[in-house]
Scaffold this active site. Structure first.
Site, mmCIF file in Angstrom:
data_model
loop_
_atom_site.group_PDB
_atom_site.id
_atom_site.type_symbol
_atom_site.label_atom_id
_atom_site.label_comp_id
_atom_site.label_asym_id
_atom_site.label_seq_id
_atom_site.Cartn_x
_atom_site.Cartn_y
_atom_site.Cartn_z
ATOM 1 N N ASP A 1 -8.318 4.621 -3.159
ATOM 2 C CA ASP A 1 -7.354 3.630 -2.687
ATOM 3 C C ASP A 1 -6.791 2.860 -3.876
ATOM 4 O O ASP A 1 -7.420 1.925 -4.384
ATOM 5 C CB ASP A 1 -8.016 2.669 -1.712
ATOM 6 C CG ASP A 1 -7.010 1.746 -1.034
ATOM 7 O OD1 ASP A 1 -5.829 1.769 -1.421
ATOM 8 O OD2 ASP A 1 -7.402 1.005 -0.111
ATOM 9 N N CYS B 1 0.804 -1.224 0.000
ATOM 10 C CA CYS B 1 0.000 0.000 0.000
ATOM 11 C C CYS B 1 0.834 1.270 0.000
ATOM 12 O O CYS B 1 0.476 2.247 -0.678
ATOM 13 C CB CYS B 1 -0.955 -0.007 1.187
ATOM 14 S SG CYS B 1 -0.147 -0.078 2.811
ATOM 15 N N HIS C 1 -2.345 0.692 6.906
ATOM 16 C CA HIS C 1 -2.656 0.921 5.496
ATOM 17 C C HIS C 1 -2.395 2.381 5.146
ATOM 18 O O HIS C 1 -2.351 3.257 6.024
ATOM 19 C CB HIS C 1 -4.121 0.575 5.237
ATOM 20 C CG HIS C 1 -4.474 0.442 3.789
ATOM 21 N ND1 HIS C 1 -3.862 -0.455 2.949
ATOM 22 C CD2 HIS C 1 -5.383 1.117 3.017
ATOM 23 C CE1 HIS C 1 -4.382 -0.355 1.735
ATOM 24 N NE2 HIS C 1 -5.294 0.600 1.747
#
Length: 474
Positions: A423, A363, A407
């Site tokens: 995202d 991420c 994250h």
């Protein structure tokens, strides 16, 4: 975001104070250029902390050392002897501030400061001097305590982020917090727990700007569904709290900062329970201050030539920000990008290498790269760091969020809509967002590979998993 490598703000502050107090007794026998050396070094160090200057390279450090030695020789006529030796020691004490990168470096600086305090007795051994020496010693002990307290957060988020930090967190099963909702628990894919907003980039590391710390609260409008919940947070040695966007809380000594995070006045050094209310569909800063957008466009003056060129091409092909964002997300989904905790090593132009060569990461790679490209295309954007999802415990009707749920995602600003969250990792590994890290790494078999006896690795055994959840509820 794992073991703290950078020097925390409180320790740096006390170190600067300690250096002043250590040097004062020596002023009667030090050349004046030492004062200028300290002022310059302190200013440079502060700019390094603010990500507005780089650490001196080997050539710069060598030049500073030679200049200091030349200054001692010209002012004392020699490089040996009591006077010359003390001046050299004080100069080294000052210059060490510039190359201090890690906790170990800070410890060396502190111990060197104690030694400089002792040398003051060679010139003045009066009782007054003995009492005064308690001041610099106290300041250095305060800096030492600050270092020790910051290292308590060995598996939690810190004030800045590199991909390696998220990788370390992903290997930890330590509990971060539990959340209980008043009503139905939202789906895992909607649980984006904000901790920090990182709007400053130095070419390697994303960090939060000082403005977020001292600026006024952000302007936003409440819209749509309301979520009410309670959090039981584990000690983190940090001041920020975890919450869904956009959150309010009536917890004492806590306020919403200019980047939408919740922050206490004091660090969370013990378990903390608080209530929060969030509006996930709120409009966030439809009319932000010009400085906010300017900070969300900041990039280093050089580096990442391929990413910058690609951003210019995207800007020509997709003149509307929303179109460009969707094109970038589609690129991550369409091209052969991979999610892994074992990414290849990246070079000096790490974003170029990731986007056009390795195309493998997690991420932090995806959020950092997307934010960089958006900024290069003229779209204000920033990285949000926190946690995503969490494991639902039906025995107690709550969600437990662990360090491996750490994250990073992206929010960009669009006129008329304010800050919009996206995202990019979801485009590459939707199973991570919908089911968790274990599913995302099923092929790689790297989930908690350093903890073979963790019961979390055996959640496929229903009886063992039910026993674990029941014990956690107790």
């Amino acid at each position: 975001m794992s073991r703290i490598a950078v020097i925390p703000r409180i320790s740096l502050t006390w170190l600067l104070v300690a250096q002043v107090l250590v040097i004062i007794p020596h002023l009667t026998h030090l050349p004046l250029w030492i004062i200028g050396l300290w002022l310059g070094s302190a200013a440079w160090r502060i700019q390094i902390f603010r990500m507005r200057a780089r650490y001196p390279n080997a050539w710069a450090k060598g030049a500073l050392m030679l200049a200091a030695a030349l200054g001692v020789f010209l002012s004392r006529g020699s490089l040996i002897g009591l006077d010359a030796g003390v001046v050299l020691l004080v100069a080294a004490f000052v210059l060490k501030l510039l190359e201090m990168r890690t906790r170990r470096d800070a410890l060396v600086l502190i111990f060197l400061g104690f030694f400089v305090v002792v040398t003051a007795y060679l010139f003045d051994d009066s009782m007054l001097m003995a009492f005064y020496s308690l001041l610099p010693v106290t300041a250095m002990l305060a800096a030492l305590i600050g270092l020790q307290q910051s290292s308590l957060a060995t598996s939690g988020l810190s004030e800045s982020m590199t991909p390696a930090d998220i990788a370390d967190l992903s290997r930890s099963a330590a509990l971060a917090f539990r959340a209980s909702f008043n009503g139905e628990t939202p789906p895992r894919s909607e649980l984006y727990w904000r901790a920090l907003t990182l709007d400053r980039f130095d070419g390697r590391r994303w960090s939060q700007s000082d403005y977020a710390e001292f600026g006024p609260a952000a302007q936003w409008q409440k819209r749509g569904e309301i979520l009410s919940y309670s959090i039981v947070m584990q000690p983190s040695a940090q001041r920020w709290l975890f919450a869904l966007d956009v959150a309010e809380t009536n917890l004492e000594q806590t306020r919403q900062m200019s980047d939408f995070r919740l922050q206490r006045r004091q660090p969370v050094d013990r378990s903390l329970i608080y209530q929060a209310t969030s509006w996930p569909q709120a409009v966030r800063e439809s009319q932000p201050a010009p400085g906010t957008l300017r900070r969300a466009l900041q990039l280093p003056p050089q580096g990442e030539p391929r990413s910058r060129a690609w951003a210019e091409q995207l800007k020509r092909d997709y003149p509307q920000p929303e179109q460009l964002v969707q094109a970038l997300l589609s690129h991550f989904n369409r091209e052969p990008f991979a999610y892994t905790l074992r990414p290849p090593t990246l070079g000096e132009n790490n974003i170029d290498d990731f986007l056009f060569e390795t195309r493998s990461g997690f991420c932090a790679h995806y959020a950092g790269a997307m934010t960089y490209v958006l900024r290069a295309a003229g779209i204000p954007a920033r990285v949000v760091a926190g946690y995503q999802g969490g494991e639902y415990n039906p025995a107690g009707n709550y969600v437990q969020v662990r360090q491996f749920d750490a994250h990073a995602w992206v929010e960009y600003w669009q006129e008329g809509q304010g800050w919009v969250s996206v995202d990019p990792t979801f485009q590459v590994a939707p199973e991570l967002i919908e089911m968790g890290l274990e599913e995302a790494l099923a092929d790689e078999q790297s989930f908690l590979e350093d903890s073979p006896f963790s019961p979390l690795r055996y959640r496929n055994l229903s009886w063992l998993n039910e026993l674990r959840l029941a014990w956690d509820n107790i």
